[in-house]
Each structure stands twice: as C-alpha cells, then as structure tokens.
Enzyme design. Structure first.
Site, PDB file in Angstrom:
ATOM      1  N   GLU A  34       0.852  -1.193   0.000  1.00  9.79           N
ATOM      2  CA  GLU A  34       0.000   0.000   0.000  1.00  9.79           C
ATOM      3  C   GLU A  34       0.881   1.234   0.000  1.00  9.79           C
ATOM      4  O   GLU A  34       1.815   1.336   0.782  1.00  9.79           O
ATOM      5  CB  GLU A  34      -0.930  -0.043   1.220  1.00  9.79           C
ATOM      6  N   SER A  48     -20.219   6.321   0.694  1.00 10.92           N
ATOM      7  CA  SER A  48     -21.485   6.471   1.425  1.00 10.92           C
ATOM      8  C   SER A  48     -21.720   5.378   2.457  1.00 10.92           C
ATOM      9  O   SER A  48     -22.664   5.463   3.239  1.00 10.92           O
ATOM     10  CB  SER A  48     -22.659   6.498   0.447  1.00 10.92           C
ATOM     11  N   ILE A  50     -22.848   2.374   2.111  1.00 13.26           N
ATOM     12  CA  ILE A  50     -24.094   1.620   1.953  1.00 13.26           C
ATOM     13  C   ILE A  50     -23.807   0.236   1.387  1.00 13.26           C
ATOM     14  O   ILE A  50     -23.065   0.094   0.420  1.00 13.26           O
ATOM     15  CB  ILE A  50     -25.062   2.345   0.989  1.00 13.26           C
ATOM     16  N   HIS A  52     -25.533  -1.987  -0.655  1.00 11.63           N
ATOM     17  CA  HIS A  52     -26.726  -1.828  -1.480  1.00 11.63           C
ATOM     18  C   HIS A  52     -27.542  -3.116  -1.589  1.00 11.63           C
ATOM     19  O   HIS A  52     -26.993  -4.211  -1.563  1.00 11.63           O
ATOM     20  CB  HIS A  52     -26.322  -1.382  -2.887  1.00 11.63           C
ATOM     21  N   VAL A 175       4.155   1.158  -5.427  1.00 11.74           N
ATOM     22  CA  VAL A 175       4.701   0.344  -6.514  1.00 11.74           C
ATOM     23  C   VAL A 175       5.080   1.271  -7.668  1.00 11.74           C
ATOM     24  O   VAL A 175       4.268   2.064  -8.142  1.00 11.74           O
ATOM     25  CB  VAL A 175       3.668  -0.703  -6.982  1.00 11.74           C
ATOM     26  N   LYS A 254     -26.405   7.716  -8.894  1.00  6.94           N
ATOM     27  CA  LYS A 254     -27.620   7.324  -8.200  1.00  6.94           C
ATOM     28  C   LYS A 254     -28.336   8.548  -7.642  1.00  6.94           C
ATOM     29  O   LYS A 254     -29.316   8.434  -6.961  1.00  6.94           O
ATOM     30  CB  LYS A 254     -27.271   6.364  -7.069  1.00  6.94           C
ATOM     31  N   SER A 343     -18.867   2.280  -7.379  1.00  6.02           N
ATOM     32  CA  SER A 343     -20.053   1.824  -6.672  1.00  6.02           C
ATOM     33  C   SER A 343     -20.755   0.768  -7.505  1.00  6.02           C
ATOM     34  O   SER A 343     -20.809   0.912  -8.739  1.00  6.02           O
ATOM     35  CB  SER A 343     -20.987   3.006  -6.430  1.00  6.02           C
ATOM     36  N   CYS A 413     -15.701  14.753  22.194  1.00  2.53           N
ATOM     37  CA  CYS A 413     -16.958  14.750  21.445  1.00  2.53           C
ATOM     38  C   CYS A 413     -17.473  13.336  21.233  1.00  2.53           C
ATOM     39  O   CYS A 413     -18.657  13.071  21.300  1.00  2.53           O
ATOM     40  CB  CYS A 413     -16.777  15.420  20.088  1.00  2.53           C
TER      41      CYS A 413
HETATM   42  C1  FAD Z   1     -18.578   9.211  -3.097  1.00  2.00           C
HETATM   43  C2  FAD Z   1     -18.604   7.717  -3.204  1.00  2.00           C
HETATM   44  C3  FAD Z   1     -19.641   7.002  -2.601  1.00  2.00           C
HETATM   45  C4  FAD Z   1     -19.673   5.619  -2.685  1.00  2.00           C
HETATM   46  N1  FAD Z   1     -20.663   4.944  -2.052  1.00  2.00           N
HETATM   47  C5  FAD Z   1     -20.693   3.600  -2.086  1.00  2.00           C
HETATM   48  C6  FAD Z   1     -21.704   2.893  -1.377  1.00  2.00           C
HETATM   49  O1  FAD Z   1     -22.511   3.481  -0.654  1.00  2.00           O
HETATM   50  N2  FAD Z   1     -21.747   1.535  -1.478  1.00  2.00           N
HETATM   51  C7  FAD Z   1     -20.835   0.855  -2.239  1.00  2.00           C
HETATM   52  O2  FAD Z   1     -20.956  -0.367  -2.302  1.00  2.00           O
HETATM   53  N3  FAD Z   1     -19.846   1.497  -2.878  1.00  2.00           N
HETATM   54  C8  FAD Z   1     -19.755   2.844  -2.818  1.00  2.00           C
HETATM   55  N4  FAD Z   1     -18.736   3.519  -3.450  1.00  2.00           N
HETATM   56  C9  FAD Z   1     -17.729   2.743  -4.160  1.00  2.00           C
HETATM   57  C10 FAD Z   1     -16.654   2.199  -3.220  1.00  2.00           C
HETATM   58  O3  FAD Z   1     -16.205   3.205  -2.338  1.00  2.00           O
HETATM   59  C11 FAD Z   1     -15.484   1.671  -4.022  1.00  2.00           C
HETATM   60  O4  FAD Z   1     -15.991   0.764  -4.936  1.00  2.00           O
HETATM   61  C12 FAD Z   1     -14.444   0.967  -3.187  1.00  2.00           C
HETATM   62  O5  FAD Z   1     -14.049   1.745  -2.098  1.00  2.00           O
HETATM   63  C13 FAD Z   1     -13.246   0.655  -4.052  1.00  2.00           C
HETATM   64  O6  FAD Z   1     -12.269   0.021  -3.281  1.00  2.00           O
HETATM   65  P1  FAD Z   1     -10.843  -0.282  -3.888  1.00  2.00           P
HETATM   66  O7  FAD Z   1     -10.159  -1.087  -2.862  1.00  2.00           O
HETATM   67  O8  FAD Z   1     -10.982  -0.816  -5.237  1.00  2.00           O
HETATM   68  O9  FAD Z   1     -10.177   1.134  -4.081  1.00  2.00           O
HETATM   69  P2  FAD Z   1      -9.313   2.088  -3.030  1.00  2.00           P
HETATM   70  O10 FAD Z   1     -10.024   2.124  -1.758  1.00  2.00           O
HETATM   71  O11 FAD Z   1      -9.090   3.317  -3.751  1.00  2.00           O
HETATM   72  O12 FAD Z   1      -8.017   1.244  -2.831  1.00  2.00           O
HETATM   73  C14 FAD Z   1      -6.942   1.288  -3.718  1.00  2.00           C
HETATM   74  C15 FAD Z   1      -5.678   1.377  -2.919  1.00  2.00           C
HETATM   75  O13 FAD Z   1      -4.558   1.215  -3.762  1.00  2.00           O
HETATM   76  C16 FAD Z   1      -3.524   2.048  -3.315  1.00  2.00           C
HETATM   77  N5  FAD Z   1      -2.576   2.266  -4.412  1.00  2.00           N
HETATM   78  C17 FAD Z   1      -2.777   2.975  -5.538  1.00  2.00           C
HETATM   79  N6  FAD Z   1      -1.682   2.989  -6.297  1.00  2.00           N
HETATM   80  C18 FAD Z   1      -0.743   2.277  -5.653  1.00  2.00           C
HETATM   81  C19 FAD Z   1       0.609   1.950  -5.920  1.00  2.00           C
HETATM   82  N7  FAD Z   1       1.229   2.367  -7.019  1.00  2.00           N
HETATM   83  N8  FAD Z   1       1.282   1.200  -5.016  1.00  2.00           N
HETATM   84  C20 FAD Z   1       0.679   0.785  -3.868  1.00  2.00           C
HETATM   85  N9  FAD Z   1      -0.597   1.067  -3.574  1.00  2.00           N
HETATM   86  C21 FAD Z   1      -1.307   1.810  -4.450  1.00  2.00           C
HETATM   87  C22 FAD Z   1      -4.263   3.283  -2.898  1.00  2.00           C
HETATM   88  O14 FAD Z   1      -3.494   4.075  -1.998  1.00  2.00           O
HETATM   89  C23 FAD Z   1      -5.511   2.711  -2.254  1.00  2.00           C
HETATM   90  O15 FAD Z   1      -5.380   2.542  -0.851  1.00  2.00           O
HETATM   91  C24 FAD Z   1     -18.673   4.917  -3.389  1.00  2.00           C
HETATM   92  C25 FAD Z   1     -17.635   5.630  -3.958  1.00  2.00           C
HETATM   93  C26 FAD Z   1     -17.578   7.008  -3.855  1.00  2.00           C
HETATM   94  C27 FAD Z   1     -16.427   7.756  -4.423  1.00  2.00           C
END
Ligand code: FAD
Ligand code: FAD
Lengths: 490, 414
Positions: A34, A48, A50, A52, A175, A254, A343, A413
């Site tokens: 990471e 959010s 949620i 879903h 990376v 949404k 999402s 708080c």
């Molecule tokens: C405003 C908003 C609301 C949402 N609401 C919902 C919801 O209510 N319900 C739902 O199901 N989904 C929701 N989503 C979608 C959900 O948040 C994402 O699908 C999910 O968090 C994606 O997870 P991830 O692990 O793929 O990405 P990330 O959480 O972005 O994880 C990727 C990780 O990779 C790391 N990384 C990147 N590049 C490198 C590198 N070169 N070397 C090492 N590490 C690296 C990053 O630092 C990061 O920690 C929402 C998204 C947003 C933006």
C-alpha cells in the site's frame, strides 16, 4: 526469502483487503503493498457506506453479478470480524407519475438481479416508515436487505484478520515498476527502494489500477475519477431517517442521497462529476448547493447550518468498459485485475474476493486450506462510547478497574479514551487520520480541535516518532513541523 | 467510587474557580471541582499575553498569572480539586443530582450533589461549521489549537500564515506567530467590522503591518498533503464572493478564528434547556438553568471577552447556588427579559421583581451614537448612550430595582 511471495496484492482498499483476507485462508505466502501510510486511505475511506440491496445495477454487468452475493455475505462477516453493520433498508422515492414508472423499471431490474423482499410502497406506507420524508412523495421502491457500515472499520477488520492469519501488510510502499525475471516470476519495485518477487499479482490499486496495469503493457482501460462530495451533519440533528433514501437516478449516478450512518449522524451526498485529476479532493460551493437542494427535496429537515464536516471520494470509473468493473485474468499470465471498482464496490467486495481466489487457482497457484485459519478477530478494542451512550456505568466501571487507560478521555466529542488510542497505534495506525478512522477520535463536532495535541502526545510516547514528524496522513502532512528554538519565546 | 458532596463545579477555568470560592464564602461546606486537564486555569493557561485582570485586580496580568491568583485563593480553602477528571454525564432526578466523572487516577466516580455548577467553557468553531470549499490538507486548524501547539508544546504549525476570522484568538495568534518568525500574510474577515476587540486589532495587527481584509472570505483551499494556498475574494451584500476579484495567497498554514460555541453537550444530555442564540443554557436571575439546582456561569453560559466578567458572573452564581442550597429557593419567579432592536441577546432570560438586576448583552452589528435602553412598560430603568459600540464587546448593565409588576423588560438600542 523475505521479500518473496506467491501472491502480491497491490492496494489496500476494501477490495485489496477483502482479497487478502480470503487468501489468508490458504497455505500461501501473501503480501499487500500500500502506498499510503495507512490502509483504506483511498476511495474506501470516502464513500457512502451503503451495502446496497442491488436493484441499481444493470443486468448482465459484473456489478450486477457481484452486488447481491456480496450483500449476502455481510451478516457472517460482521459476526466474525465484529464491525458495526445494520440492515436498515433503502428507499428509492418518486415525486411524480414519470418517476413512479421509473420505480417499476428498477423493481424489474432488482428481480433480474435476485434482490430479495423488494416492495413498491404507496405514499402512506412510506411516510409511516419515514415521517421526516417530504409529504410530496408519491411512492417508493423498498429493498429491506440494504445495510449500512463504516467502510474503513470494515477495511481495518478485513486486513487485521488477514494479518492475524499470516498475510503481510507493507505500508508506505508505492509500486513504481513491475516486470518479469528470467524465471518468469514477477518483480515488483517500490519508490521506497524495496524489491519483491511473486508468482501472481492482483491489481487492486483503485484510481491507479490503469497505471499499474500499464507496467505489464495492459492498456485496454483507463481510470477517470468521478468525484463525489459528501456532507456530514451534526449528531444533534438526530436521526432524521432510519433508512437510506435515494431519488430516482440520473444517467451517471444514483443521485443525491440522504444516508443514516452507523454512528448516528446523517450524511448527504454524493455529487458525481468526472474529473481528470486523481488528486482533486476539493469540495465546491456548487457541489454543496446541489447536494442540499436535492436532499432537502426528499428530507426537508436537512440543513446546511448543521454541517460538521465534508469530504470528497473519487470513484475509480473505468472508461472503455461502460463503467463496469474490470475483474479477472489478463493477457499476462498471473496478472489479475480487480480494477474500476466503483459503486457498488464496497457491497460487492466480499464476492469479488472469492471470485479472485478462483481466478488465482486457475492461474496455477496451488491453494490448500489452512487448518488453523481463525475467522474471528483476536483483538477488538472495547468502544467506551457505546457504553456511555447507553449510560451503562456499571459495565464501564468494571472495564476501568481492569485498565486505567480507559478512564483517560482523549476525544471529548466522541468519548474516546487513551486505551482505545493505544490499541489503534499498536494495530499499526500512526497518523492522525489513521487513528481518527480507527477510533473516531477527532470526528465529532469540534473536529479534533481538542484532541489533536493529546493524540500527538500519545503517538510520540508509544512510537517514539518525534513530535514535529507526526503527520495527518503520511509524509508531507506534518501537523507542527517547526520546533521553536528555546530562548526566542515570549 | 461514590462521593457525596454539597456542590460540584464542573470545569476549573476562571469561572469554575471563582464559583467554587464563592460557594465557600457563602457557607457551603463540601465543594468539589472536577477539571479534565492536568491543571486548573482553563483557557487562561495558553493565553500567555497580557491583558487580564484590569477590572478585578487593577493591574495587567498574563492569563497564567490571573489563574495563579485564583489557584492560590483556592489553596487556602478546603475545596476539593480533582484534576485529570472529566465529567461525562449528569443525571437529575428530583432534588438529587448524580454526576459521573472519569478520573485518570480513580476510574469512575459517582458524585451525589445537591448543587451542580456548569463551568465548562466553550470550544472553537471549525472548518466544518463554516463549510469552506477546497481540499483537506494538513495545516488547517483552529487558532486555539495553534496557540496550544505553540505556547504549550513549543512547535509551530507553519511559517507562512493566513488567518480566517478576526476573533481575539486569531488576532493574538497573528502577533504570536510573527514573534516566532512566521510571516502572517493576511487576516480575512467576512463581516464589515472586526470580530475581536479593538485593542487587539491595534496591538496585534496594526503594530506589525498585518493586513486585515474586511468583507472578504476564503473561497478555496489548495494542497494535497499540506496546504499551499488559498483563494480570497471580496463579498457582496448577499455574502456571495465576487469571482472576478478573487486573489490567491500562498501559505503553509491556515488558522481559523471564526467564533466560539459554549460547550453544552453535558448540559443538554442532562435535560437543561439551551438558548438558540447564545448556545448556552437559559437561566433566571439566579443563573439557575431550567433544572432546579443546576447553575451555569462563564463561557459555558455565553462567550465572554473579558475574564474579569466571567469571574464576576461566577461569583454571583456561587452566591445564588449557596442560597439555593440553604433555602432551596425554587426557580426565581421572574419577569421575562426581551431582546429588541439591534440586541443579539440579553441574559438572563428573567429578572426577579423587587431585586437589583444585572443584564449582559451584545449588539448584532457595530453602531455609533447608540443608546442602550432598558424599559419596563413606560418606565425607563436604564439609558446610556455610547459613541461606538461593537459586537465584540459585551455590555453589563446594572439595574437598581426590578419593578414589581411589569409584564416584560425590554432591552434595545435607539
Ligand atoms: C462518493 C462515493 C460514494 C460511494 N458509495 C458507495 C456505497 O454506498 N456503497 C458501495 O458499495 N460502494 C460505494 N462507493 C464505491 C466504493 O467506495 C469503491 O468501490 C471501493 O471503495 C473501491 O475500493 P478499492 O479497494 O478498489 O479502491 P481504493 O479504496 O481506492 O483502494 C486502492 C488502494 O490502492 C492504493 N494504491 C494505488 N496505487 C498504488 C501503488 N502504485 N502502489 C501501492 N498502492 C497503491 C491506494 O493508496 C488505495 O489505498 C462509493 C464511492 C464514492 C467515491
Ligand atoms: C485566546 C483567548 C484570549 C483571551 N484574551 C483575553 C484577554 O486578553 N483578557 C481577558 O480578560 N480575557 C481574555 N479572554 C477571555 C477569557 O479567557 C475567558 O472569558 C475565560 O477564560 C472564560 O472562563 P471559563 O472558566 O468560563 O472557561 P474556560 O477558561 O474555558 O474553562 C473551562 C474549563 O472547564 C474544563 N472542562 C470542560 N468540560 C469539562 C468536563 N466535562 N469535565 C471537567 N472539566 C471540563 C476545561 O478543561 C476548562 O479548564 C481570552 C480568551 C481566549 C480564548
């Protein structure tokens, strides 16, 4: 060899963490790399929250394939990993005849996706369930299986349990290069100057998954962030709503929702604006206006003056793929994508993890179940605020008698004690944001005005990090970077 | 652990200390102060500048010196002081009050008391409360936190500073940071007049050539890890920023001095009614809240700009709480006090007929040649014309005798 693994997962958001936990059930050596100073600092901290029901996703898409199975896994995960989760249900509300027809479309979509127990409700029923909704609504589509969680607590629980079962987590490891060596094994290099080898790579790098894939000359997708602003209201406003409330959706999002959070305060948002900039975490006046206009239409009691904080999340939307998830094997043997997870990625994450495990098996990694896998988290710190909310002083007294650190209040708080801060630090959280997400210290109405210096003192004492090197969220974000030379004070 | 006392004072700042002393002087035997910090003194401990005590002690003291005087007074009494002890809940059933304390050395303490005095002070408003657009980097913090980091820990949050809001803490920090070698580039204020006391504008800004931008606001914050700049814009009469006149200031820290909010979570959990304008409890002329036996004074009641008044109010509070303890006076039967033209608030919410009265008030906006008038029916109880009057200055008005049969007492400017 120390830096040699069978599987390396790049990125520790909810997707990377869910995969790590799934793989930790097997006798293989895994590492999660990471780039940030803590896990869940990307999109997984700013969404959010949620889980879903699943009626939004278009049939035939990967989103639809994983959303309902993902949702179903949450009861068991929550029982094993002890993170807060409640099935509150979600309502998509309609204000006119056209929208009533739209409800039918989504009801049908829900049936296709096998969303259970859905109902279309009339005005009276909806207002009976949610009296603070606008009296102008005409009806709603209701999915009772939808739930709410705290996304980073979920991520911490997943990776915490994965680590307890042998997975390695390496923070501050961005990376910077991936290649293959003479033995056809992957070599992964990081900006910090470390080098790792692996048989298999899972690309769960969120917004940067396209750049990671490009190292392997995989260029068939590009991630374009879709920005979402969210606003959190004061606890004082109370629970205006019990269930998640959606409007009828527009083409690319949404819509603005009114969301009950698992910790009580109401949240409104998110906007949906495409941006080219992967670090554009700024809220805007326009966003604020849009969010509140739409939210107030559904729940008139939502007020701008009650905002205690706001944040931006960037959805890792994949273009060239109709915005669907990109999951599975690639042209490069052993290189697996879990990319473009926008999402409902949070909801889908446990199901995505199982699927990735199957893909890894097919790619030839020998997967043998561990006999000693423990699905339960070993260390779950008591959260004092839950006891104080219930005025359960008897139980609290007992806990304090065992450990005095539970009687030193750090965050006034949210009622977080020193014992909880220390537990978080020992769990690997060493930045103010990390500790905030792990304990809630600093998330309340004073927004860390009170506890910042106290938490810094504890970090300093527990880890030896000098006071001026303590950061908000990693290098470059020091809180008080300049020591005052003795003698020139007043 | 269970403790039985006559009176408990929550908070050991200037108000809490003065209230405890006053309780003693009024014949109350067992008095306890609970203070969550390591020392008595409250906000004074981080105010190492001059300007305290001009009214009380007729000399200019620093915050810690002012606190020291009261700490010494307390030492000569048998008031019990529990430090590192935070009140976490108040439960009131009839005449009995239970206060739960979280004490670092003794764990959970259950205190039974007949009288509770609230003196928890206030906290600063923060970025969320005012919803500044932009990113969320390090380096954005309240002026009070910066003050704590600088004065109590000896670390500077930045070297190129912008301050939003011209409240007193912000002004004092502008000077403090300058002394420590930082460049304070601007103080930005939304209102058309400064939020802090005039003497602070002169001594903290003008003397150091720090520009004050009135009727301006911050419209954007830049920076990922650390703040690197802000956008500043003048505002029109609807408080909308004028885009075409926006300018950018680079900085590595943004301090917020955008107001204080009385700290009343404990009070409202206990069931005490709060005033929407002040954010503090509604009190009668005895400074008793809507719950009999619970009193309030100092910044928890309404924000004071001068510590002297906080101490004075606390003394009155201790006195009437002592009275209550001995005679169990019920809520003082009162004549409602009504805030009229240009008055932001007037406190207390009722005055007792036939007795002398003391009203604290603030204006909504600055005014020139304005007369403060207090009237009951047709009779004028008080009138004084001020050449200039500012919202930053609290006014305290003494009334000799509150009339016996008035419907209401009106306070307004003319
Ligand atoms: C405003 C908003 C609301 C949402 N609401 C919902 C919801 O209510 N319900 C739902 O199901 N989904 C929701 N989503 C979608 C959900 O948040 C994402 O699908 C999910 O968090 C994606 O997870 P991830 O692990 O793929 O990405 P990330 O959480 O972005 O994880 C990727 C990780 O990779 C790391 N990384 C990147 N590049 C490198 C590198 N070169 N070397 C090492 N590490 C690296 C990053 O630092 C990061 O920690 C929402 C998204 C947003 C933006
Ligand atoms: C930066 C600044 C500059 C100032 N400059 C001047 C000046 O130059 N001259 C002047 O006369 N006045 C000045 N003042 C005003 C003056 O300091 C205040 O009016 C005064 O301190 C208010 O006293 P208080 O006791 O009500 O509150 P505080 O001083 O805030 O004390 C409240 C105390 O209660 C404690 N507490 C809160 N909650 C709990 C709990 N649940 N359990 C236990 N303890 C609790 C807190 O730790 C604190 O010690 C200044 C104020 C500030 C903030």
């Amino acid at each position: 060899m120390k830096n040699d693994f069978q599987v390396i997962i790049i990125g520790c958001g909810v997707v990377g963490a869910a995969i790590a936990r799934e793989l930790s059930k097997f006798k293989i050596k895994i590492a999660v790399l990471e780039k940030e100073a803590d896990v869940s600092f990307g999109t997984s901290k700013a969404n959010s929250g949620i889980i879903h029901g699943g009626f939004h996703s278009l049939q035939g898409s990967l989103k639809a394939k994983f959303v309902v199975p993902g949702n179903r896994k949450y009861d068991r995960l929550c029982e094993e990993l002890e993170f807060p989760f409640e099935r509150r249900g979600e309502l998509m509300v309609a204000f006119d005849e056209d929208e009533l027809r739209i409800l039918q479309i989504y009801y049908k979509r829900g049936l296709d996706n096998k969303v259970p127990y859905m109902e279309i409700l009339g005005r009276e029923r909806v207002l009976e369930m949610e009296p603070n909704l606008s009296p102008d609504i005409l009806g709603a589509l209701y999915a009772p299986t939808a739930g709410i969680i705290c996304p980073y607590e979920y991520c911490f629980a997943l990776i915490g349990n994965a680590r307890e079962n042998g997975a390695e987590l390496l923070l501050n490891q961005k990376v910077s290069w991936i290649g293959k060596n003479n033995n056809s094994r992957f070599v992964v290099e990081t900006e910090a100057g470390n080098s790792f080898t692996a048989d298999c790579i899972v690309n769960a790098a969120g917004l940067y998954a396209d750049e990671i894939a490009q190292h392997m000359r995989i260029t068939d997708f590009k991630i374009v962030p879709r920005k979402g602003e969210e606003y959190l209201l004061d606890r004082r406003v109370g629970t205006l709503i019990k269930r998640v409330v959606f409007p009828c959706p527009s083409s690319n999002s949404k819509g603005m929702l009114v969301i009950p959070t698992i910790d009580g305060p109401v949240m409104v948002g998110p906007t949906a604006i495409d941006t080219e900039n992967k670090t554009d975490y700024s809220t805007t006046r326009e966003g604020l206006k849009e969010v509140f206009q739409q939210a107030q239409r559904m729940v008139p009691g939502v007020r701008i003056s009650d905002i205690i904080t706001s944040f931006v999340g960037l959805r890792p939307a994949a273009v060239g793929n109709d915005g669907d998830f990109i999951i599975g094997k690639t042209d490069v043997q052993g290189f697996i994508n879990a990319a473009g997870i926008q999402s409902p990625g949070l909801t889908a994450s446990p199901a995505i993890a199982e699927h990735i495990r199957e893909v890894i098996t097919k790619e030839g990694v020998k997967m043998e179940l561990k006999s000693n896998f423990d699905p339960h988290r070993k260390t779950v710190c008591t959260k004092i605020r839950h006891l104080l909310e219930k005025r359960d002083f008897e139980q609290y007294g007992k806990i304090v008698d065992k450990n005095k650190a539970y009687s030193k209040l750090v965050c006034r708080c949210e009622n977080v004690t020193e014992a909880e801060i220390i537990a978080a630090i020992r769990d690997g959280h060493t930045t103010l944001d990390g500790i905030k997400f792990a304990t809630r210290a600093g998330t309340g109405r004073c927004q860390a005005g009170f506890c910042t210096s106290r938490v810094m003192e504890i970090i300093h004492r527990e880890t030896g990090i000098p006071f001026d090197k303590i950061t908000k969220k990693g290098k470059g974000s020091e809180i008080a970077p300049y020591p005052i030379k003795k003698g020139n004070g007043n | 652990m269970i403790k039985n006392v006559d009176a408990i004072v929550i908070g050991g700042g200037p108000a809490g200390m003065a209230a405890a002393l006053s309780l003693k002087n009024n014949g109350i035997e067992k008095v306890l102060i609970a203070e969550r910090e390591d020392f008595l003194g409250g906000i004074l401990l981080q105010c190492i500048h001059n300007g305290f005590g001009l009214h009380r002690f007729k000399e200019e003291l620093t915050g810690p010196e002012y606190a020291e005087r009261y700490i010494d007074f307390l030492k000569s009494t048998d008031v019990e002081v529990l430090l590192k002890t935070c009140a976490i809940d108040i439960v009131s059933t009839g005449k009995k009050k239970k206060v739960y304390l979280m004490s670092e050395s003794s764990g959970l303490i259950e205190v039974n008391a007949k009288v509770v005095i609230l003196a928890m002070g206030c906290r600063e408003r923060n970025r969320g409360n005012i919803a500044i657009p932009g990113s969320r980097p390090a380096g954005v913090m309240t002026a009070g936190l910066a003050q704590k980091l600088v004065n109590r820990y000896g670390y500077m949050p930045g070297k190129e500073i912008v301050i939003l809001g011209s409240g007193d803490i912000g002004l004092i920090m502008a000077r403090r940071m300058t002394w420590e070698g930082a460049k304070v580039k601007a103080v930005i204020e939304l209102q058309s007049y400064p939020g802090g006391l005039n003497r602070n504008i002169v001594q903290c800004l003008n003397d150091y050539n720090i520009p004050l931008y009135l009727s301006h606001t911050i419209t954007n914050i830049y920076g990922n890890e650390r703040i690197r700049a802000v956008d500043v814009a003048p505002i029109n009469e609807f408080r909308e920023p004028l885009k075409e006149n926006t300018f950018n200031i680079t900085c590595d820290a943004l301090l917020l001095s955008v107001g204080l909010i009385p700290e009343n979570e404990l009070s409202s959990n206990a069931g005490v009614c709060l005033d929407k304008v002040t954010g503090g409890p509604l009190v009668d002329s005895n400074l008793m809240t809507s719950i009999s036996g619970i009193f309030a004074c100092g910044n928890v009641l309404h924000v004071h700009d001068l510590v002297d008044w906080a101490s004075e109010e606390a003394e009155d509070c201790g006195k009437s709480a002592g009275e209550y303890f001995k005679t169990a006076i019920v809520q003082a039967k009162g004549i409602p006090v009504k805030a009229g033209h240009l008055v932001r608030y007037a406190l207390p919410s009722t005055l007792e007929p036939g007795k002398p009265g003391l009203i604290s008030l603030r204006t909504i906006a600055p005014a020139e040649n304005a007369a403060i008038i207090v009237k009951a029916g047709d009779s004028v109880l008080y009138k004084k014309t001020h050449k200039k009057i500012f919202p930053s200055e609290m006014q305290r008005i003494k009334i000799d005798t509150v009339p016996e049969n008035a419907d209401a007492i009106h306070v307004y400017f003319e």
